[in-house]
Scaffold this active site. Structure first.
Site, mmCIF file in Angstrom:
data_model
loop_
_atom_site.group_PDB
_atom_site.id
_atom_site.type_symbol
_atom_site.label_atom_id
_atom_site.label_comp_id
_atom_site.label_asym_id
_atom_site.label_seq_id
_atom_site.Cartn_x
_atom_site.Cartn_y
_atom_site.Cartn_z
ATOM 1 C CG HIS A 236 49.228 3.186 73.517
ATOM 2 N ND1 HIS A 236 49.133 4.511 73.905
ATOM 3 C CD2 HIS A 236 48.175 2.565 74.105
ATOM 4 C CE1 HIS A 236 48.095 4.684 74.671
ATOM 5 N NE2 HIS A 236 47.486 3.538 74.826
HETATM 6 O O1 RIB Z 1 50.641 2.423 77.884
HETATM 7 C C1 RIB Z 1 50.540 1.722 76.665
HETATM 8 C C2 RIB Z 1 51.437 0.527 76.664
HETATM 9 O O2 RIB Z 1 51.027 -0.356 77.693
HETATM 10 C C3 RIB Z 1 51.349 -0.288 75.364
HETATM 11 O O3 RIB Z 1 52.586 -0.899 75.112
HETATM 12 C C4 RIB Z 1 50.305 -1.315 75.670
HETATM 13 O O4 RIB Z 1 50.531 -2.540 74.943
HETATM 14 C C5 RIB Z 1 50.524 -1.558 77.127
HETATM 15 O O5 RIB Z 1 51.527 -2.538 77.241
#
Ligand code: RIB
Ligand code: CA
Length: 307
Positions: A236
């Site tokens: 992500h």
């Molecule tokens: O949904 C993904 C996000 O949520 C990313 O930033 C991960 O680190 C969690 O914080």
């Protein structure tokens, strides 16, 4: 010229790789790292950020920030990141947090910077929102706000909402109301960036530096996403940083985005109008595709630049 950025994060396994990428990339000048509780609480996210900057051999100041959202409380995501936030991978202890709380530091940097600053948000947007809400005029000093946040379809913490947006939807609404360009790296984008065993193995073959090894060890602790067929874990946060470095690896669409701030089951949903159905004014750029092989090659190349 390097892009001046402030990186706000909640390390977090994917934050760890995103932070290392940012510190390794000459295209970015990381002026400060600010930390929110988010994934596993500030008790872990702050020392994790300090350990990661030390691992990378960076002197960038790391500042503590919000350990709760504007309303309510953070709900930890230990199922993804482990109790300690780095999947149980123990890094050498970092230094101490720099003086100043995140929102105050962000405002000070915006006020004093010779040029507009890019805000990168890869955790709940609380620190960024607190900075802009308490001194709205400083938004003019923000070049753009680049987020890993939201989804136009299915969420990953509720059926409706992505974790960062869900953790502090009011904060995200404040950023959307700031009048500055907001770039969304949504779950649909990060679903294209799956850290598969083959890609991790390819990273490991690139070298034996402590940062590269730590990134591989940390990422290896993240289970493949069942939401995405179990073939890999979506990377992500690094996608948001990578867009700033290599926008040519991505495509994007300008959209109107609104937040669901209600108390119901869709709270925290980013309502992303991809087809202009609402007639609402465009207020965001939503990343749509990424060249995943190009992304992983960039990450591997940059991680090998670090100690
Ligand atoms: O949904 C993904 C996000 O949520 C990313 O930033 C991960 O680190 C969690 O914080
Ligand atoms: Ca994060």
């Amino acid at each position: 010229m390097a892009i001046p950025v402030i990186l706000d994060c909640d390390p977090g396994t994917d934050d760890a790789i995103a932070l290392l990428l940012a510190l390794a990339s000459p295209e970015l000048s990381v002026l400060a790292v600010t930390v929110a509780g988010g994934n596993v609480g500030l008790v872990h996210t702050l020392p994790n950020a300090l350990a990661l900057t030390a691992l990378a051999g960076s002197e960038v100041p790391v500042h503590a920030g919000a350990d709760r959202p504007l309303l309510g409380a953070f709900v930890s995501e230990t199922g993804v990141h482990g109790e300690d936030g780095l999947g149980g991978v123990v890094l050498p202890r970092g230094g101490t947090a720099a003086p100043g709380l995140a929102a105050d530091v962000i405002r000070g940097i915006l006020r004093d910077s010779a040029e507009p600053v890019t805000l990168i948000g890869i955790g709940p947007a609380t620190n960024l929102a607190l900075a802009l809400a308490t001194e709205p005029a400083l938004a003019a000093r923000v070049r753009q706000i680049v987020l890993m946040s939201g989804a136009w379809a299915e969420g990953n913490v509720t059926p409706a909402a992505e974790f960062n947006a869900w953790s502090d939807p009011e904060a995200l609404a404040i950023l959307l109301a700031s009048g500055r360009p907001v770039v969304f790296t949504t779950l649909e984008l990060t679903a294209q960036a799956l850290a598969t065993p083959a890609r991790l193995a390819a990273w490991r073959r690139l070298g034996n530096g402590r940062s590269l090894n730590a990134a591989c060890d940390i990422q290896a602790t993240v289970s493949p996403s069942r939401r995405l067929g179990g073939i890999g874990a979506p990377l992500h946060d690094p996608c948001a940083v990578a867009w700033l470095i290599r926008p040519d690896l991505f495509t994007a669409r300008d959209c109107a985005v609104r937040m669901d701030l209600g108390p119901g089951p869709s709270r925290g949903r980013t309502v992303i109008d991809r087809w202009g159905r609402t007639g609402d004014p465009v207020n965001a750029k939503v990343l749509e595709t990424v060249d995943a092989d190009g992304l992983f090659a960039l990450l591997g190349e940059r991680l090998t630049l670090l100690p």
